[in-house]
Enzyme design. Structure first.
Site, PDB file in Angstrom:
ATOM      1  N   ASP A  65      -3.777 -17.899   0.732  1.00 41.95           N
ATOM      2  CA  ASP A  65      -4.971 -18.492   0.117  1.00 41.95           C
ATOM      3  C   ASP A  65      -5.545 -19.572   1.026  1.00 41.95           C
ATOM      4  OD1 ASP A  65      -2.535 -19.691  -0.427  1.00 41.95           O
ATOM      5  OD2 ASP A  65      -3.087 -20.418  -2.414  1.00 41.95           O
ATOM      6  N   TYR A 104       0.822  -1.216   0.000  1.00 41.59           N
ATOM      7  CA  TYR A 104       0.000   0.000   0.000  1.00 41.59           C
ATOM      8  C   TYR A 104       0.863   1.276   0.000  1.00 41.59           C
ATOM      9  CZ  TYR A 104      -4.156  -2.847   1.021  1.00 41.59           C
ATOM     10  OH  TYR A 104      -5.177  -3.759   0.967  1.00 41.59           O
ATOM     11  N   LYS A 157       2.908 -15.542   1.502  1.00 39.57           N
ATOM     12  CA  LYS A 157       2.781 -16.198   0.192  1.00 39.57           C
ATOM     13  C   LYS A 157       4.194 -16.534  -0.238  1.00 39.57           C
ATOM     14  CE  LYS A 157       0.195 -17.458  -3.341  1.00 39.57           C
ATOM     15  NZ  LYS A 157      -0.747 -18.588  -3.261  1.00 39.57           N
ATOM     16  N   ASP A 193      -5.575  -6.669   5.584  1.00 39.37           N
ATOM     17  CA  ASP A 193      -6.772  -5.904   5.244  1.00 39.37           C
ATOM     18  C   ASP A 193      -7.902  -6.860   4.870  1.00 39.37           C
ATOM     19  OD1 ASP A 193      -8.454  -3.867   4.476  1.00 39.37           O
ATOM     20  OD2 ASP A 193      -7.289  -3.239   2.726  1.00 39.37           O
ATOM     21  N   ASP A 240     -11.170  -8.378   7.471  1.00 36.22           N
ATOM     22  CA  ASP A 240     -12.570  -8.134   7.132  1.00 36.22           C
ATOM     23  C   ASP A 240     -13.340  -9.448   7.020  1.00 36.22           C
ATOM     24  OD1 ASP A 240     -12.399  -5.423   7.215  1.00 36.22           O
ATOM     25  OD2 ASP A 240     -12.990  -5.083   5.130  1.00 36.22           O
TER      26      ASP A 240
END
Ligand code: NAD
Length: 359
Positions: A223, A141, A191, A247, A251
């Protein structure tokens, strides 16, 4: 020493829900908590008054505070502001950046009384208690270079996913220490089969592990972590991950609980100073109606007491008071179900206060 708390109600339902949280803070003061509480403007309300979403006066107060309690910012009134730097959410981002709030704690807790509100089967989520530790000020980000430009006759968009060892170590330590205080299990999400930056992430987590011998460290690809969160979420205690994965996963985990109005969060910096806020937004659709759920904000006060002021007993007392009110069948409209009594924002605040005083 008297510690300072800055309350920033913000916009929309922010003032209604922080008003109830402030009553709980006042009750804590009555039980011996030595704090000085001030209020300030942030977001759209600050823009209206000062022409800035984060006025210097608010930032100065925030820097001087031991902890900040924030309601929420934003709303349709400010959506059309052409100068993007004046948008309400810039107030929030400015606070995070100026205070160096790199460690985001996002608990996902399902109160047994609300398990039926989840989209998953009750038995999968009843008693769920996960803490997601998300790195908040680095990663893709913020990485440079970034942009959209023309290459070989077509536009390309690009970002940079970058973490330094020191950034990984800093968030890793927050997560290991969190696991030590909880169920002593830490799952680091990466990952590492594809991305070098997360190979380094995994290496640093492994390097830290011997310093926390009581914590069992595991690793999971992002994943698979997403899959496991919706398959068997109770396997997790503390999860730690970077900004983007965090993030998304936080959620998803929030939704397991079925009720956004119940979820607090904390963002901490290196000196333990923190900003505490509900996970939801300013809910303009219900603002000013005294129907919003104040419990996420009240539970944010509990996190504030625990993580910035070291007042775990008071934090537990607030959490127990919320549990008692739910046991008694009181619900704001967003969490109401058959057989429960729907109450207003202020009635919910009254009930939590009564339960707090009775414990
Ligand atoms: P939202 O979380 O404000 O609302 C989503 C839905 O959940 C709405 O139907 C709302 O009524 C409901 N809801 C949210 N909190 C509730 C509560 N405490 N009690 C009862 N119901 C509740 O998200 P949104 O609608 O996408 O965004 C609205 C505004 O909030 C936007 O301006 C957005 O930018 C802002 N926002 C701010 C923050 C923040 O301040 N941290 C976070 C997210 C969104």
């Amino acid at each position: 020493m008297t510690r300072k708390i800055l309350v920033l109600p913000g916009d929309g339902i922010g003032p209604e829900i922080t008003a109830q949280a402030s009553r709980i803070l006042a009750a804590c003061q009555a039980h011996g908590l030595d704090v000085e509480v001030e209020e300030g403007l942030v977001g759209g309300s600050a823009y209206d008054e000062h022409g800035e979403p984060l006025p210097a006066v608010t930032l100065d107060k925030a820097k001087a505070a031991d902890a900040i309690l924030l309601g929420a910012v934003g709303g349709p009134k400010w959506d059309k502001l052409e100068d993007l730097t004046k948008r309400p959410e810039k107030g929030l981002l400015g606070l995070r950046k100026n205070l160096g709030l790199f460690g985001n704690l996002r608990p996902a807790i399902t109160y047994p009384q609300l398990a039926s509100a989840s989209s998953l089967k009750s038995e999968l989520v009843a008693g769920l208690d996960i803490m997601i530790v998300r790195e908040l000020t680095g990663g893709i980000y913020f990485g440079q270079p970034r942009g959209i430009e023309v290459r070989n006759g077509e536009r390309v968009g690009f970002n940079t996913y970058i973490y330094s060892e020191s950034e990984i170590e800093r968030i890793g330590r927050v997560a290991f220490e969190m696991a030590q205080k909880r169920g002593k299990r830490l799952c680091s999400v990466d990952k590492a089969n594809v991305l070098e930056v997360t190979i380094l992430w995994r290496e640093v987590m492994e390097r830290l592990a011997p310093e926390y011998p009581d914590v069992e460290l595991s690793h999971m690809y992002v994943d698979n972590a997403a899959m496991q969160l919706v398959r068997a979420p109770k396997q997790f205690d503390v999860m730690v991950t970077g900004n983007m994965f965090g993030d998304i996963l936080s959620d998803a985990a929030a939704m397991l609980t079925g009720s956004i109005g119940m979820l607090p969060s904390a963002s901490l910096n290196e000196s333990g100073q923190g900003m505490y806020e509900p996970c939801h937004g300013s809910a303009p659709d219900i603002a000013g109606q005294n129907v919003a759920n104040p419990l996420a904000t009240i539970l944010s006060v509990a996190m504030l007491l625990r993580y910035s002021l070291g007042e775990a007993a008071l934090a537990e007392r607030i959490e127990a008071a919320v549990g008692k009110v739910l046991d008694d069948g009181l619900r704001t409209a967003d969490i109401a179900s058959e057989g429960t009594r729907t109450v207003s924002t202020s009635e919910m605040g009254d009930a939590v206060l009564r339960a707090f005083d009775a414990i």
